[in-house]
Each structure stands twice: as structure tokens, then as C-alpha cells.
Design a protein around this motif. Structure first.
Motif, PDB file in Angstrom:
ATOM      1  N   SER A  45      22.557  71.786 -33.057  1.00 52.96           N
ATOM      2  CA  SER A  45      21.259  72.186 -32.501  1.00 52.96           C
ATOM      3  C   SER A  45      20.207  71.103 -32.694  1.00 52.96           C
ATOM      4  CB  SER A  45      20.762  73.479 -33.171  1.00 52.96           C
ATOM      5  OG  SER A  45      21.637  74.543 -32.901  1.00 52.96           O
ATOM      6  N   ALA A  46      20.542  70.051 -33.436  1.00 56.94           N
ATOM      7  CA  ALA A  46      19.529  69.051 -33.771  1.00 56.94           C
ATOM      8  C   ALA A  46      18.907  68.429 -32.535  1.00 56.94           C
ATOM      9  CB  ALA A  46      20.143  67.962 -34.653  1.00 56.94           C
ATOM     10  N   GLY A  47      19.712  68.260 -31.481  1.00 57.60           N
ATOM     11  CA  GLY A  47      19.169  67.655 -30.276  1.00 57.60           C
ATOM     12  C   GLY A  47      18.084  68.492 -29.643  1.00 57.60           C
ATOM     13  N   SER A  48      18.248  69.819 -29.652  1.00 59.06           N
ATOM     14  CA  SER A  48      17.250  70.682 -29.036  1.00 59.06           C
ATOM     15  C   SER A  48      16.086  70.990 -29.967  1.00 59.06           C
ATOM     16  CB  SER A  48      17.894  72.001 -28.585  1.00 59.06           C
ATOM     17  OG  SER A  48      18.413  72.697 -29.697  1.00 59.06           O
ATOM     18  N   LEU A  49      16.169  70.508 -31.230  1.00 55.88           N
ATOM     19  CA  LEU A  49      15.065  70.674 -32.171  1.00 55.88           C
ATOM     20  C   LEU A  49      14.247  69.403 -32.330  1.00 55.88           C
ATOM     21  CD1 LEU A  49      16.874  72.689 -34.977  1.00 55.88           C
ATOM     22  CD2 LEU A  49      15.055  73.521 -33.516  1.00 55.88           C
ATOM     23  N   GLY A  99      15.148  74.700 -25.269  1.00 56.07           N
ATOM     24  CA  GLY A  99      14.883  74.637 -26.697  1.00 56.07           C
ATOM     25  C   GLY A  99      13.495  74.124 -27.010  1.00 56.07           C
ATOM     26  N   VAL A 100      13.154  74.110 -28.302  1.00 51.16           N
ATOM     27  CA  VAL A 100      11.787  73.752 -28.694  1.00 51.16           C
ATOM     28  C   VAL A 100      11.519  72.265 -28.565  1.00 51.16           C
ATOM     29  CG1 VAL A 100      11.406  75.717 -30.213  1.00 51.16           C
ATOM     30  CG2 VAL A 100      12.532  73.694 -31.109  1.00 51.16           C
ATOM     31  N   GLY A 149      17.075  81.327 -30.557  1.00 49.14           N
ATOM     32  CA  GLY A 149      17.816  80.128 -30.188  1.00 49.14           C
ATOM     33  C   GLY A 149      18.618  79.530 -31.312  1.00 49.14           C
ATOM     34  N   TYR A 150      18.249  79.827 -32.567  1.00 51.19           N
ATOM     35  CA  TYR A 150      18.879  79.180 -33.712  1.00 51.19           C
ATOM     36  C   TYR A 150      19.066  80.198 -34.832  1.00 51.19           C
ATOM     37  CZ  TYR A 150      16.583  75.546 -31.001  1.00 51.19           C
ATOM     38  OH  TYR A 150      16.132  74.775 -29.973  1.00 51.19           O
ATOM     39  N   GLY A 151      20.100  80.008 -35.630  1.00 50.15           N
ATOM     40  CA  GLY A 151      20.295  80.875 -36.771  1.00 50.15           C
ATOM     41  C   GLY A 151      21.033  82.154 -36.427  1.00 50.15           C
ATOM     42  N   PRO A 152      20.988  83.136 -37.346  1.00 50.65           N
ATOM     43  CA  PRO A 152      21.800  84.359 -37.180  1.00 50.65           C
ATOM     44  C   PRO A 152      21.371  85.233 -36.014  1.00 50.65           C
ATOM     45  CG  PRO A 152      20.322  84.563 -39.063  1.00 50.65           C
ATOM     46  CD  PRO A 152      20.243  83.124 -38.631  1.00 50.65           C
ATOM     47  N   HIS A 153      20.132  85.113 -35.570  1.00 49.42           N
ATOM     48  CA  HIS A 153      19.657  85.956 -34.470  1.00 49.42           C
ATOM     49  C   HIS A 153      19.811  85.281 -33.104  1.00 49.42           C
ATOM     50  CE1 HIS A 153      17.949  88.796 -37.326  1.00 49.42           C
ATOM     51  NE2 HIS A 153      17.368  87.797 -37.948  1.00 49.42           N
TER      52      HIS A 153
END
Length: 796
Positions: free
Chosen positions: A552-556, A651-652, A743-747
Motif C-alpha cells: 500500500s506504500a505507493g498509494s500512501l 488512494g490518499v 482503504g488500508y488495514g483491517p477495515h
């Protein structure tokens, strides 16, 4: 999925802000200070009441002048009433959507939604009050010029200018009073939760201002372009000639666009800049950061009164702009001195002595007093430089406008080309000045990004110290323009008196261009600070999201080398172009309907030209009202839904890049449109004053064409970019926690993200498609008249 060590992977680029400070709690002294600021804001409204009495005490002129003024008042009231009913639907929907967005607690959710309505209401009230007084002051300004002799010319010009500028002063005091009172009230009531609640207040102000700016801009320029093309170019009759059916609509438009729309625009600039400064201030300066951004514009309230009163023309003044510049510079200079006293009273001599601040800030070397003073100074100096630069490119006595006027000798094509080149060139210089201000704030911070963003926000509050005078300058323009229109339509002002009003109108064109330039600078500073608030909100949400996957690092990240971020950057710039194109095209379609209606009346009622028949003014007002209310929805949906589509789809990180692209493209586009239009308008005034053959010449016809091209540039699309940038930044700030949560994590939920993005994108595409499918009405009979009061519009 975590890293090899089991700890979640943190995005490297987005974590530019320091760790969160302890919750800011107002001390007793700071509470008292915020309360005093609230009382100063209320005192500003009291000053506005006193100025209203001074303006309304002036003579209203002859019965003929009063009838025309009453028709303009009625048309403006009818339009705004319909517009507010339409916008109430959007406001209600946004209120409930804000309740659904994530927040730390329900108190924040309720407060955010409640103050969204308050911000929207204050923005609407500021616009309405500006229009209400302007349509009453214009006839009083016109009455001053009636029966003036050569010996009385200077005295009449001074009195007319004083009435017009103090009318603007009322709007200025309402802007600073309501904006400061709303922000102070949130800080007093919500304290540590104030930044999150203020997001709703700023969003309400920005959303209403954008709709009012777009709707009012479409109305006023459709009427203006239609009136000029048929009246001046085809029929060869003067501007504001009572035989032109579009004249009343044109004068109504000046008030709903330049007065109501611009007043709401500057109010939301004021409110949103305060929001950004308070959100960042709490993270940087702790409890003091919730007070200092209120103190600086509070000082601006006091100096605004001084600046407005100081605009009292003298016999030694070279022109009306000399008196206005005197008030502006006096207000700026006194503001700086008072800010100097305030920061040395409120702030300690080192960052380490500030309470409730992050460790990274407390260890920062330097003097916070000098830091705050220098940041505010950057904003004040930027306002002064933008004022001078815009004046250079748009004043009738300066070389750029004279060159545009000279190009009329070779036809309308060269007028259009010279105006476009002037606007493109001036946009570069304005962007350099704004960029230098932002970079200066960065240098002040000594490498700390969070301090740099707060310095940008403080620079914005420094610029706000001049807003009271800036709003007065802006309202001065349409009041002067309407006064000239009423004088010409009534036939009661001739000779020297007419020359007085013409000179006043030329000054008004320059002040309108200057205020647009300063509003653009304010918008960029506010958007930059809000970008920092967006990053802060994203980091807060990421701290609550567990197990952020490595892929996910790219979209963060905000690293532009990531292709998805480059896509976001391009989309942000593209939205500015699409928004501008939609606004200009809406004016073109509506103006086409006006042209056909005015032609029809001239064709079917030949007695209009010899004065034996009265035009049907109300039908043109109806056309402009219908088209403006119908066309404002598409740009509004684009501003709100495009960031949602980008954020949930990409993403953000790409959403942050989207905002950066919009800020960059929006800055250049807004200045280009505003200065090109202002130069074309004053080039026309230059020819009408006798240059290059004067009125009725081929050069005059060429400058009229240039002016009609520039009308939607400077009064519709250009100014509307300011609230567009802030609406998109605020929407992104509000949805950032939801984008991170889903978008990220458990949810995380790819189907939910995809569904939200798809719905937002489809709504935008559908709105644009429907807008592009609307034809220009070319039928012999105009559309059915809209319901609403029409008394007086056909018999003025």
C-alpha cells in the motif's frame, strides 16, 4: 500485512508532520482573549450599521432614477431568493453526509454538521447584505452627479466616491465580523475539538460561496454579453441605453455576481484561512495556536475601520485610486505594528517554553515571536505586491491597457490576442509572487514542514488583516458601474456629471481586478495550508489503522515518481480546466438566449428604438435567472465529487497529488482569466473616453468584442476558481479518514471503495453530459417566464 519484524510498514512521504501534541486546552487568559476577539467581531457589525445609516442618508435622486433602481432591487431580490431555495437542497444533503463521515466522537460530528450550516448561512448573509445595500447605494451615487457644473466636478466626484466606498465598507465589516465571530465561537465552545468542527464551518462557507459565485457570474455575464452584442455592436446604441431589453438584467447581474457572489467568495476565503490556521496552530503552538490565528485578523478588524475612513478623496489626489491606495496602505502598515505588539505580548522567547507542543517543535531553535511576525509580514507584503501588480496590468493609465486599446485599430482579433497574451504574462508574475511567499514561509521554519505549513497559514491571516478594505474595494466597483447605468437610463445626468461617473466606473474596474488578484492569492495560501491539514488528518487516521500492507506504500506516498500520483496530479489540473470551460460555456449558452430575445423585441416592437414602446425587461431577467440556476449544479457537483472519486479509487497519495495539481493549475488559470478580462474591460473604457476614435468607431466595436470575451473570464470562471480550490481541499480533508479506514488495514474494503468511486465518477460524467447537451434557445418566443415577483420590471 506487516514487515518482517512484525511491525506495520509506515509510509515514508506522508508522515511529514510531527507527532500529535497533547490536546490543547484554553487557559483562563486565552479564554478571555478569545472572548474579546468575539466582542471585536460583534463591534465590526456595529460599525457596519453606522456606515449603512451614512449611506442611506444620501439623496436618492429623481423619480425616474428611483424607478430604475427599484426595478434592479426587485430583480436582484427575486434571483437571490430563488437561488437560496435551490441551494438549501444542497446544504441539507451535505449536512447529513457530514454526519456519516468519521470523527473522534459524536460531539464532533454534530458540531461539524451544525457549523456547516452556520458557515453556509454566514456566507449567504454576507452576499445578501452586500447586494441589499449596493442596489440602494447605486442610485445615491448617481444622484450626486446630477446637475454638476465644471466648478463642482471635483467635489461631486469626492462625494460619490465616499458613498460608493463606504457601501463597500459595510460589506467588508460584515465579512470580517461574521467570519471572526464564527471562528471564535467554535474555539470557545469546542476548545480541543475546535479544529475538526471548524472544518464544517469552512466547508459550508466555501460551498455556498462557490455556488453563489458561479450562479451570479453566469447571470451577470449572460446579461452583459447579450446586452453589448445586440445593443452596442448591432444597434449602435450606448451602454445602459433604456431601449435595450437586457439593461435591467445587466444591472441586476452586477449586484448578484459582483456584490453578492464576490462578498460570499471573500467571506469564505476569510473563514477557510482561519480554519487552516487554527487546525495547524493547535498542532504547532498548542493552546496558543488556537488563539494567535484569531488575534491577527482581530487586529485587521480594527485597522479595516481606519482604512475605510481614510478613503476620503483630497484635492491633491491624482485619481480616485490614490485615495483608495492610501486607505489600503494605511490599514496594512498599522496592522503590522499592532501584530508586532501582539506577538511579543503573547509568545515566549523560545519554542521550548510553549505549552502542549510536540517535542520536535519544542526543540526547534529560534524565537517564535520573530517567526510569527515574519510570517504575518509575508502575507501583508504579498497583499501589497499583488495589489500593485494587478493594478499595473489593468489600470487605464498604465502601458498594458493602453497597448490593448491601441490594438483595436487593427480589429477585434488583435484585441483578443493582446488581452490573452497580457493575461498569460501577468499570471506568471503573480504565481512567482505567491510562490515566493510560500517558499519564504518554508525558510522561516528552518526545515520543519509542520512549522512551514503553519507559517503559510499565518501569512494567510496576515493577508486577512487587509480584507475589510479589500471587500470595500470590490463592492465599490459594481456600485459605480450601476450608478453610471442608472444615470444613463434615466437621462438625468449629462455633461460633467456623466464624466464624473465614467471616471468612477473606470476606477471601479481596476479595484475589482485588484480584489480578484488578492482573492486568488488568499485562495492559494489557504489551499496550501489546507493541504497540510489534509496530510495531518491522513496521518491521524493512519495511526488508528493497523497492519498497513507493504504494497500500500505507493498509494500512501506523495512521491510524484509513482505513476498513480502522476495520474492524480494530471486529474487535479484537468478539473480546473473542465470547471472553467463549463462556466464559460454556460455564459455562452445563456448569452445566446439573451441575444435572440433582445433581437426579437427590436424586430417585433420597432417603437422601442424611437422610445414609443417600452422593452420587456422582465423576460431577459427570467432567462438569466433560469439559466444561472440550471447551470450552477454541474460545476458544483464536479468540485465536490471529483476528489471523492479520486480518493476512493486511487488512494490518499494520488488524492494529495490531485490537490497539488489543482492548486498549481488553478493559480495560473485564475490570474490569467481575471487580468485578461480586466484589461479588455478598461481598454473599452479607454476608447469610450475618446481614444482611437471614441464611441461609435471601429476601434470601439473591436474593444466591445474583447470586453464580451473577457466578461465570463473575469467575472464567472476566474473568480469561481478560488472557492473551487478550497471546496476540493476541504472535501479531501473531510473524507481522508474514510479513505484510510476503508482503504488500508483491517477495515479495508475494495468493493466499497470501488462502489463509492464509481458512483461519484458517474454522477460527474452524467452532469457534464447533460450540461453539454443543453441547446441555446433560438426560438422566436422566449421560454416561459419563471414564477416570482415581476412588478416593475416591465414598466421602469
Amino acid at each position: 500485512m506487516g514487515s518482517a519484524s512484525g511491525s506495520p510498514v509506515r509510509p515514508r512521504i506522508l508522515t511529514v508532520l510531527a507527532a500529535p501534541a497533547q490536546p490543547a486546552v484554553l487557559t483562563g487568559g486565552n479564554q478571555i482573549l478569545v472572548l474579546v476577539i468575539g466582542l471585536i467581531a460583534l463591534a465590526a457589525l456595529g460599525v457596519a450599521v453606522l456606515l449603512v445609516r451614512q449611506v442611506l442618508a444620501a439623496d436618492q435622486g429623481t423619480p425616474a432614477m428611483r424607478r430604475i433602481a427599484a426595478a434592479v432591487q426587485e430583480g436582484a431580490n427575486a434571483y437571490l431568493a430563488r437561488q437560496f431555495r435551490t441551494l438549501a437542497v444542497f446544504a441539507a444533503g451535505a449536512f447529513f453526509l457530514l454526519m456519516l463521515l468519521p470523527a473522534d466522537n459524536w460531539a464532533q460530528r454534530i458540531g461539524r454538521s451544525l457549523f456547516f450550516l452556520i458557515g453556509a448561512g454566514f456566507s449567504a448573509a454576507t452576499g445578501y447584505l452586500g447586494m441589499w445595500l449596493a442596489v440602494r447605494a447605486n442610485v445615491r451615487v448617481a444622484a450626486v452627479a446630477r446637475g454638476v457644473t465644471a466648478d463642482q466636478q471635483q467635489n461631486a466626484q469626492h462625494r460619490a466616491m465616499r458613498i460608493a466606498f463606504r457601501t463597500g465598507g459595510v460589506v467588508g465589516m460584515c465579512t470580517v465580523g461574521l467570519g471572526l465571530f464564527g471562528a471564535a465561537l467554535v474555539v470557545l465552545v469546542y476548545r480541543a475539538d475546535a479544529p475538526r468542527v471548524l472544518e464544517g464551518f469552512g466547508f459550508g462557507a466555501a460551498l455556498l460561496a462557490m455556488f453563489m459565485r458561479v450562479g451570479g457570474g453566469i447571470f451577470t455575464k449572460a446579461a452583459d454579453v447579450g446586452a453589448d452584442l445586440v445593443g452596442k455592436v448591432e444597434q449602435g446604441i450606448p451602454e445602459d441605453d433604456p431601449r435595450n431589453a437586457a439593461t435591467i438584467a445587466d444591472n441586476v447581474g452586477d449586484n448578484v455576481g459582483d456584490c453578492a457572489g464576490m462578498a460570499a467568495d471573500l467571506f469564505e476565503s476569510y473563514a477557510v484561512t482561519l480554519v487552516a490556521a487554527l487546525v495547524l496552530g493547535r498542532s504547532v503552538f498548542g493552546d496558543t495556536g488556537l488563539v494567535l490565528p484569531l488575534v491577527v485578523p482581530g487586529i485587521g478588524v480594527l485597522t479595516a475601520v481606519l482604512g475605510i475612513v481614510a478613503v476620503s478623496p483630497r484635492r491633491s489626489d491624482r485619481s480616485g485610486m490614490t485615495a483608495i491606495n492610501r486607505g489600503f496602505f494605511l490599514s496594512a502598515a498599522v496592522s503590522l505594528l499592532l501584530v508586532l505588539a501582539a506577538v511579543y505580548t503573547m509568545l515566549p522567547s523560545s519554542f521550548g517554553r510553549l505549552h502542549h507542543v510536540p517535542d520536535a517543535i519544542s526543540r526547534h531553535s529560534g524565537d517564535p515571536r520573530l517567526f510569527a511576525l515574519a510570517a504575518v509580514l509575508i502575507g501583508i507584503v504579498l497583499a501589497v505586491l499583488i495589489q500593485q501588480l494587478t493594478g499595473y496590468f489593468t489600470e487605464t493609465g498604465r502601458r498594458p491597457v493602453r497597448e490593448v486599446g491601441r490594438s483595436s485599430l487593427t480589429g477585434p482579433a488583435t484585441v483578443v490576442l493582446s488581452g490573452i497574451s497580457l493575461g498569460l504574462e501577468s499570471a506568471v508574475y503573480s504565481a512567482v509572487l505567491i510562490g515566493a511567499a510560500v517558499y519564504g514561509a518554508y525558510l522561516l521554519a528552518g526545515g520543519s514542514i509542520v512549522l512551514a505549513l503553519f507559517a503559510v497559514a499565518l501569512a494567510g491571516t496576515g493577508l486577512l488583516t487587509t480584507v475589510g478594505v479589500i471587500v470595500a474595494m470590490d463592492t465599490f466597483g459594481p456600485v459605480s458601474d450601476n450608478a453610471q447605468g442608472i444615470a444613463e437610463m434615466s437621462g438625468e445626468v449629462e455633461g460633467v456629471g456623466a464624466r464624473v461617473l465614467t471616471e468612477l466606473d473606470a476606477v471601479g474596474n481596476t479595484t475589482k481586478a485588484i480584489t480578484k488578484g488578492i482573492a486568488i492569492a488568499t485562495a492559494v495560501l489557504a489551499a496550501t495550508a489546507l493541504f497540510g491539514s489534509f496530510t495531518d488528518a491522513t496521518n491521524d487516521a493512519l495511526r488508528g489503522a493497523q497492519d498497513v500492507a507493504n504494497d500500500s506504500a505507493g498509494s500512501l506516498s506523495l512521491d510524484i515518481s509513482h505513476p498513480n500520483n502522476l495520474v492524480g496530479l494530471l486529474l487535479g489540473a484537468a478539473v480546473v480546466f473542465l470547471f472553467s470551460g463549463l462556466a464559460i460555456n454556460a455564459v455562452s449558452r445563456s448569452a445566446g438566449s439573451v441575444v435572440f430575445e433582445v433581437r426579437r423585441q427590436f424586430r417585433e416592437h420597432p417603437g422601442i428604438m424611437d422610445g414609443s414602446e417600452t422593452p420587456e425587461y422582465g423576460k431577459v431577467v427570467d432567462i438569466c435567472t433560469r439559466d444561472a440556476l440550471r447551470e450552477l449544479a454541474t460545476p458544483g457537483l464536479l468540485a465536490v465529487l471529483a476528489p471523492i472519486a479520486v480518493g476512493f479509487a486511487l488512494g490518499v497519495g494520488p488524492l494529495g497529488a490531485y490537490l497539488a495539481g489543482a492548486i498549481g493549475a488553478g493559480t495560473l488559470m485564475a490570474v490569467f482569466l481575471a487580468n485578461s478580462g480586466g484589461a479588455w474591460d478598461n481598454a473599452k473604457k479607454l476608447v469610450e473616453d475618446g481614444a482611437h476614435g471614441g464611441k461609435g468607431s471601429e476601434a470601439h466595436a473591436a474593444t466591445v468584442i474583447g470586453d464580451t470575451v473577457g466578461d465570463p473570464f473575469k467575472d464567472t470562471a476566474g473568480p469561481a476558481i478560488n472557492p473551487l480550490l478550497k471546496v476540493m481541499n476541504l472535501v479531501s480533508l473531510l473524507i481522508a479518514p474514510a479513505v484510510v479506514r476503508f482503504g488500508y488495514g483491517p477495515h479495508a474494503s475494495a468493493p466499497l471503495r470501488g462502489a463509492v468511486a464509481a458512483v461519484a465518477a458517474l454522477l460527474v460524467v452524467g452532469a457534464v453530459y447533460v450540461s453539454k447537451r443543453r441547446p441555446v434557445n433560438v426560438a422566436d418566443e422566449p421560454p416561459a417566464a419563471l414564477s416570482g415577483p415581476q412588478v416593475g420590471l416591465t414598466n421602469c
